[in-house]
Design an enzyme around this catalytic site. Structure first.
Site, PDB file in Angstrom:
ATOM      1  N   HIS A 119       0.680  -1.084   0.058  1.00 44.37           N
ATOM      2  CA  HIS A 119      -0.041   0.016   0.035  1.00 44.37           C
ATOM      3  C   HIS A 119       0.867   1.066  -0.258  1.00 44.37           C
ATOM      4  O   HIS A 119       0.675   2.215  -0.952  1.00 44.37           O
ATOM      5  CB  HIS A 119      -0.844  -0.070   1.306  1.00 44.37           C
ATOM      6  CG  HIS A 119      -1.755   1.161   1.402  1.00 44.37           C
ATOM      7  ND1 HIS A 119      -3.027   1.342   0.926  1.00 44.37           N
ATOM      8  CD2 HIS A 119      -1.474   2.392   1.993  1.00 44.37           C
ATOM      9  CE1 HIS A 119      -3.600   2.384   1.380  1.00 44.37           C
ATOM     10  NE2 HIS A 119      -2.387   3.022   1.809  1.00 44.37           N
ATOM     11  N   GLU A 120       2.019   1.137   1.014  1.00 49.27           N
ATOM     12  CA  GLU A 120       2.572   2.473   0.999  1.00 49.27           C
ATOM     13  C   GLU A 120       3.543   2.467  -0.177  1.00 49.27           C
ATOM     14  O   GLU A 120       3.890   3.717  -0.593  1.00 49.27           O
ATOM     15  CB  GLU A 120       3.571   2.351   2.273  1.00 49.27           C
ATOM     16  CG  GLU A 120       2.778   2.213   3.711  1.00 49.27           C
ATOM     17  CD  GLU A 120       1.768   3.523   3.545  1.00 49.27           C
ATOM     18  OE1 GLU A 120       2.196   4.663   3.098  1.00 49.27           O
ATOM     19  OE2 GLU A 120       0.668   3.453   4.168  1.00 49.27           O
TER      20      GLU A 120
ATOM     21  N   HIS B  72       1.722   4.631  -2.816  1.00 47.20           N
ATOM     22  CA  HIS B  72       1.755   6.044  -2.690  1.00 47.20           C
ATOM     23  C   HIS B  72       3.287   6.487  -3.373  1.00 47.20           C
ATOM     24  O   HIS B  72       2.955   7.411  -3.970  1.00 47.20           O
ATOM     25  CB  HIS B  72       1.653   6.333  -1.140  1.00 47.20           C
ATOM     26  CG  HIS B  72       0.497   6.261  -0.618  1.00 47.20           C
ATOM     27  ND1 HIS B  72      -0.825   6.618  -1.202  1.00 47.20           N
ATOM     28  CD2 HIS B  72      -0.014   5.473   0.461  1.00 47.20           C
ATOM     29  CE1 HIS B  72      -1.712   6.529  -0.401  1.00 47.20           C
ATOM     30  NE2 HIS B  72      -1.450   5.786   0.757  1.00 47.20           N
TER      31      HIS B  72
ATOM     32  N   ASP C  58      -6.487   8.265   3.834  1.00 46.46           N
ATOM     33  CA  ASP C  58      -6.366   8.288   2.428  1.00 46.46           C
ATOM     34  C   ASP C  58      -7.714   8.915   1.740  1.00 46.46           C
ATOM     35  O   ASP C  58      -7.648   9.810   0.998  1.00 46.46           O
ATOM     36  CB  ASP C  58      -5.879   7.087   1.605  1.00 46.46           C
ATOM     37  CG  ASP C  58      -4.829   6.660   1.991  1.00 46.46           C
ATOM     38  OD1 ASP C  58      -4.062   7.406   2.297  1.00 46.46           O
ATOM     39  OD2 ASP C  58      -4.260   5.516   1.785  1.00 46.46           O
TER      40      ASP C  58
END
Length: 314
Positions: free
Chosen positions: A59-60, A63, A159
């Protein structure tokens, strides 16, 4: 916010360093022990927690890689018990910011059919002697789903709240969009605090405090942006990209000597060390353009024969 201090560097991928905060191990031991009995062996509990680690990491990285794709800066990710933090700095425009934020939840969306497909594959073979594997895969699918729903809640700084802010940015502008998102964020955080008290959850309470601190920081940033927007502007100049006139004052920082100066007053030359700048960054949209392209109809023609690019102070 977690930082590199007290963290272990695990590896670097695509120029992005991944760090793991030491407190993650303490919480991992607690969580694994608290779920004993869910599987036939505690080793499956360890695998479940490592799967959570993998999902948060992906997930990170979503980003960070998206931020770099749009020309932003992202070179560090820190994982800790409350999740992960990708230190991203996209260009200060709504489009790049929206993509940098939305890419994280989109990773979770992409994982849903992958995990579902693995589950269907296991079911087709009957999960013979693989009851723990079936339970683990189901748990990982649910973890990913819960993380997705949690992250897209329209509560700043989650988010979802930052996606809402980016969408409002197109209509309300940079400062007012952040102000609106943080105000809504405080309302959502109040709900989290109430939920923590109602169900006596320490973790939700800690998470709510973390969100509150970040939301307060977002509010302070919004106020600073509002003050910046009200600064006197220099007539005769306009950003070639966003058409906004630059502020009057020493808001640019020399990349050579580090002193602030007004690049438009000195025509792109640092008055402290005489360094010349080939481009000037817009403090409103972040785009960098040659100073000659900033010249308006009332300002004459300036030389563009500069050698070094400048960096904005703000």
């Amino acid at each position: 916010m977690p930082s590199r201090q007290g963290s272990i560097r695990l590896f670097r991928f695509a120029g992005i360093d991944l760090f793991l905060h030491w407190s993650w191990f303490l919480v991992a031991v607690y969580e694994i022990n608290s779920r004993k009995g869910s599987y036939s062996s505690v080793s499956w509990n360890v695998l479940e927690y490592l799967a959570l680690f993998l999902i948060v990491m992906l997930h990170e990285f979503g980003h960070a890689l998206a931020c770099r794709q749009v020309g932003g800066t992202a070179n560090q990710i820190v994982l800790w018990p409350l999740g992960g933090v990708a230190y991203v700095n996209p260009p200060p425009r709504p489009g790049p910011t929206l993509w940098s934020i939305a890419a994280g939840p989109l990773v979770n969306v992409a994982l849903l059919p992958v995990l579902w497909g693995l589950g269907m594959l296991g079911k087709s073979v009957g999960w013979v002697g693989m009851a723990d594997a079936h339970m683990l895969l189901r748990a990982v699918w649910l973890i990913n789903l819960y993380l997705l729903f949690f992250n897209i809640l329209p509560i700043y700084p989650l988010d979802g709240g930052q996606i809402l802010r980016s969408l409002l940015w197109f209509v309300l502008g940079r400062a007012r969009s952040l102000m609106a998102a943080t105000v809504l964020g405080f309302i959502g955080i109040a709900g989290f605090i109430g939920l923590a008290i109602w169900i006596h959850s320490t973790w939700i309470g800690v998470l709510a405090v973390f969100m509150l601190m970040n939301c307060w920081g977002g509010l302070q940033h919004a106020l600073a942006l509002s003050r910046f927007a009200k600064l006197p502007r220099r007539d005769g100049f306009a950003c070639p990209q966003c058409k906004t006139s630059p502020p009057i004052g020493d808001y640019w920082k020399c990349g050579q000597c580090g002193n602030p100066f007004d690049t438009f007053q000195s025509q792109g030359v640092c008055p402290h060390c005489a360094t010349r700048f080939s481009v000037t960054a817009c403090l409103d949209c972040g785009a960098a353009s040659p100073l000659s392209e900033w010249v308006g109809p009332m300002q004459g023609i300036l030389s563009a024969n500069y050698e070094v690019s400048g960096r904005p102070l703000a």
